[in-house]
Design an enzyme around this catalytic site. Structure first.
Site, PDB file in Angstrom:
ATOM      1  N   VAL A  81       4.573  -3.677 -10.344  1.00 53.68           N
ATOM      2  CA  VAL A  81       3.664  -2.960 -11.137  1.00 53.68           C
ATOM      3  C   VAL A  81       2.676  -3.864 -11.297  1.00 53.68           C
ATOM      4  O   VAL A  81       2.531  -4.798 -12.023  1.00 53.68           O
ATOM      5  CB  VAL A  81       4.603  -2.337 -12.391  1.00 53.68           C
ATOM      6  CG1 VAL A  81       3.894  -1.612 -13.184  1.00 53.68           C
ATOM      7  CG2 VAL A  81       5.814  -1.484 -12.029  1.00 53.68           C
ATOM      8  N   SER A  86      -4.528  -7.126 -15.247  1.00 50.29           N
ATOM      9  CA  SER A  86      -5.253  -6.616 -14.023  1.00 50.29           C
ATOM     10  C   SER A  86      -5.633  -5.256 -14.000  1.00 50.29           C
ATOM     11  O   SER A  86      -6.388  -4.925 -13.431  1.00 50.29           O
ATOM     12  CB  SER A  86      -4.652  -7.007 -12.613  1.00 50.29           C
ATOM     13  OG  SER A  86      -3.370  -6.824 -12.454  1.00 50.29           O
ATOM     14  N   GLU A 176       1.181   3.790  -5.028  1.00 48.68           N
ATOM     15  CA  GLU A 176       0.447   3.263  -3.464  1.00 48.68           C
ATOM     16  C   GLU A 176       1.414   2.740  -2.854  1.00 48.68           C
ATOM     17  O   GLU A 176       2.325   1.932  -3.295  1.00 48.68           O
ATOM     18  CB  GLU A 176      -0.651   2.420  -4.004  1.00 48.68           C
ATOM     19  CG  GLU A 176      -1.289   2.006  -2.607  1.00 48.68           C
ATOM     20  CD  GLU A 176      -2.417   0.864  -3.050  1.00 48.68           C
ATOM     21  OE1 GLU A 176      -3.486   1.154  -2.647  1.00 48.68           O
ATOM     22  OE2 GLU A 176      -1.897  -0.409  -3.210  1.00 48.68           O
TER      23      GLU A 176
HETATM   24  P1  0O2 Z   1      -4.033  -6.004  -5.114  1.00 45.75           P
HETATM   25  O1  0O2 Z   1      -4.112  -7.294  -6.014  1.00 45.75           O
HETATM   26  O2  0O2 Z   1      -3.571  -6.442  -3.697  1.00 45.75           O
HETATM   27  O3  0O2 Z   1      -3.737  -4.954  -5.862  1.00 45.75           O
HETATM   28  P2  0O2 Z   1      -8.968   0.477  -5.005  1.00 45.75           P
HETATM   29  O4  0O2 Z   1      -9.746  -0.658  -5.615  1.00 45.75           O
HETATM   30  O5  0O2 Z   1      -7.661   0.105  -4.774  1.00 45.75           O
HETATM   31  O6  0O2 Z   1      -9.048   1.626  -5.819  1.00 45.75           O
HETATM   32  P3  0O2 Z   1     -10.155   0.836  -2.106  1.00 45.75           P
HETATM   33  O7  0O2 Z   1     -10.820  -0.425  -1.785  1.00 45.75           O
HETATM   34  O8  0O2 Z   1     -10.802   2.064  -1.702  1.00 45.75           O
HETATM   35  O9  0O2 Z   1     -10.053   0.967  -3.583  1.00 45.75           O
HETATM   36  O10 0O2 Z   1      -8.553   0.901  -1.892  1.00 45.75           O
HETATM   37  P4  0O2 Z   1      -8.063   0.197  -0.319  1.00 45.75           P
HETATM   38  O11 0O2 Z   1      -9.151   0.143   0.578  1.00 45.75           O
HETATM   39  O12 0O2 Z   1      -7.173   1.383  -0.103  1.00 45.75           O
HETATM   40  O13 0O2 Z   1      -7.084  -0.953  -0.828  1.00 45.75           O
HETATM   41  C1  0O2 Z   1      -6.216  -1.388  -1.924  1.00 45.75           C
HETATM   42  C2  0O2 Z   1      -5.376  -2.446  -1.751  1.00 45.75           C
HETATM   43  O14 0O2 Z   1      -5.233  -2.787  -0.233  1.00 45.75           O
HETATM   44  C3  0O2 Z   1      -6.002  -3.648  -2.126  1.00 45.75           C
HETATM   45  O15 0O2 Z   1      -5.516  -3.767  -3.657  1.00 45.75           O
HETATM   46  C4  0O2 Z   1      -5.164  -4.780  -1.446  1.00 45.75           C
HETATM   47  O16 0O2 Z   1      -3.940  -4.924  -1.684  1.00 45.75           O
HETATM   48  C5  0O2 Z   1      -5.416  -4.162  -0.066  1.00 45.75           C
HETATM   49  N1  0O2 Z   1      -6.461  -4.431   0.719  1.00 45.75           N
HETATM   50  C6  0O2 Z   1      -7.270  -3.544   1.255  1.00 45.75           C
HETATM   51  N2  0O2 Z   1      -8.172  -4.068   1.752  1.00 45.75           N
HETATM   52  C7  0O2 Z   1      -7.910  -5.608   2.048  1.00 45.75           C
HETATM   53  C8  0O2 Z   1      -8.309  -6.663   2.767  1.00 45.75           C
HETATM   54  O17 0O2 Z   1      -9.506  -6.698   3.280  1.00 45.75           O
HETATM   55  N3  0O2 Z   1      -7.638  -7.741   2.869  1.00 45.75           N
HETATM   56  C9  0O2 Z   1      -6.468  -7.973   2.119  1.00 45.75           C
HETATM   57  N4  0O2 Z   1      -5.551  -8.898   1.949  1.00 45.75           N
HETATM   58  N5  0O2 Z   1      -5.865  -6.849   1.376  1.00 45.75           N
HETATM   59  C10 0O2 Z   1      -6.810  -5.510   1.467  1.00 45.75           C
HETATM   60  P5  0O2 Z   1      -6.368  -4.754  -4.460  1.00 45.75           P
HETATM   61  O18 0O2 Z   1      -6.393  -3.884  -5.891  1.00 45.75           O
HETATM   62  O19 0O2 Z   1      -7.883  -4.952  -4.044  1.00 45.75           O
HETATM   63  O20 0O2 Z   1      -5.527  -5.978  -4.713  1.00 45.75           O
END
Ligand code: 0O2
Length: 236
Positions: A81, A86, A176
């Site tokens: 969670v 964050s 998610e």
């Molecule tokens: P954390 O710390 O992992 O939770 P969003 O910001 O989620 O609303 P977006 O970019 O449309 O918007 O979402 P997307 O593309 O579905 O990506 C969401 C999550 O996927 C990210 O969460 C990461 O966990 C993972 N992710 C997406 N792209 C990458 C990438 O290029 N490299 C890595 N390592 N992980 C990725 P958060 O919130 O960024 O980070």
């Protein structure tokens, strides 16, 4: 602030400086959210319950499918969670009002479940079984396996709505779900390290990013090869 903070009582005179700082931080978050401790705690608890519900669904699917097939389709399930800091950082980044209601209305990834499979076909098989469940409603689907990100990131992302049952009745929650192979997970955790590495020389960062993109391609080929080998083992 995490759910474990609930166990901490109000700071007393005997409290250590470290704990006092922690309490100040929590007070700051509560002020930013215009909310009291119980309301924030309750929200995080709801997300924790949603994660548990979804995790259980995947564990059950893993057990059932492994009895029918020859292997456990799911290697590991990791859940989290989002921490309150964050959550606030994400809301600030998106210029959203910093309020509890806004968290629930706008952030769909506060509850996150990552399902790591050995083989690509297991991902889609499990996705299908999961989405067929009556109390799981698909809200958004992004297939970064079929359409990898330019940096090489691969995973299947689902945002689903699923109910939890609280002492006050039923509540629908967003969760998610990220589904990926072991190889994709290995790559993503290394790329994550690069992304959050501070003070890296820009040229080195660029070189490493390019190398990682090449690794993602190699790794995808390896996933394909392993799948073919497993299919042959099953056939012959
Ligand atoms: P954390 O710390 O992992 O939770 P969003 O910001 O989620 O609303 P977006 O970019 O449309 O918007 O979402 P997307 O593309 O579905 O990506 C969401 C999550 O996927 C990210 O969460 C990461 O966990 C993972 N992710 C997406 N792209 C990458 C990438 O290029 N490299 C890595 N390592 N992980 C990725 P958060 O919130 O960024 O980070």
């Amino acid at each position: 602030m995490t759910m474990n903070d609930k166990t901490k009582s109000a700071p007393s005179a005997a409290v250590s400086p470290m704990e006092a700082t922690e309490h100040e931080k929590i007070d700051q978050y509560l002020k930013q959210l215009h909310a009291d401790y119980d309301a924030v705690y309750n929200m995080l608890l709801n997300y924790e319950c949603a994660v548990m519900e979804v995790e259980t669904k995947f564990n059950i699917l893993n057990n059932r499918l492994s009895i029918q097939g020859e292997h456990n389709p799911i290697e590991t399930i990791k859940s989290r969670v989002k921490s309150i800091d964050s959550i606030i950082r994400k809301m600030e980044k998106r210029n959203l009002p910093i309020e509890l209601e806004s968290v629930e209305n706008n952030l769909k990834d506060v509850a996150g479940v990552r399902v790591v499979c050995s083989f690509i076909d297991d991902i889609y098989r499990i996705e299908k079984c999961f989405l067929e469940q009556e109390d799981v409603t698909l809200f958004e689907r992004k297939d970064y396996i079929q359409n990898p990100k330019p940096n090489g990131y691969r995973s299947l992302h689902l945002i689903v709505k699923t109910p939890i049952y609280t002492e006050n009745g039923k509540k629908d929650m967003f969760v998610e779900v990220q589904m990926r192979t072991i190889a994709m997970d290995f790559w993503a955790s290394l790329e994550h390290k690069l992304r959050y590495k501070k003070n890296l020389n820009p040229q080195t960062a660029q070189e490493l990013a390019e190398e990682l993109t090449a690794c993602a391609e190699e790794s995808a080929r390896l996933d394909e090869k392993m799948l073919r080998i497993r299919e042959r083992i099953a056939r012959d």
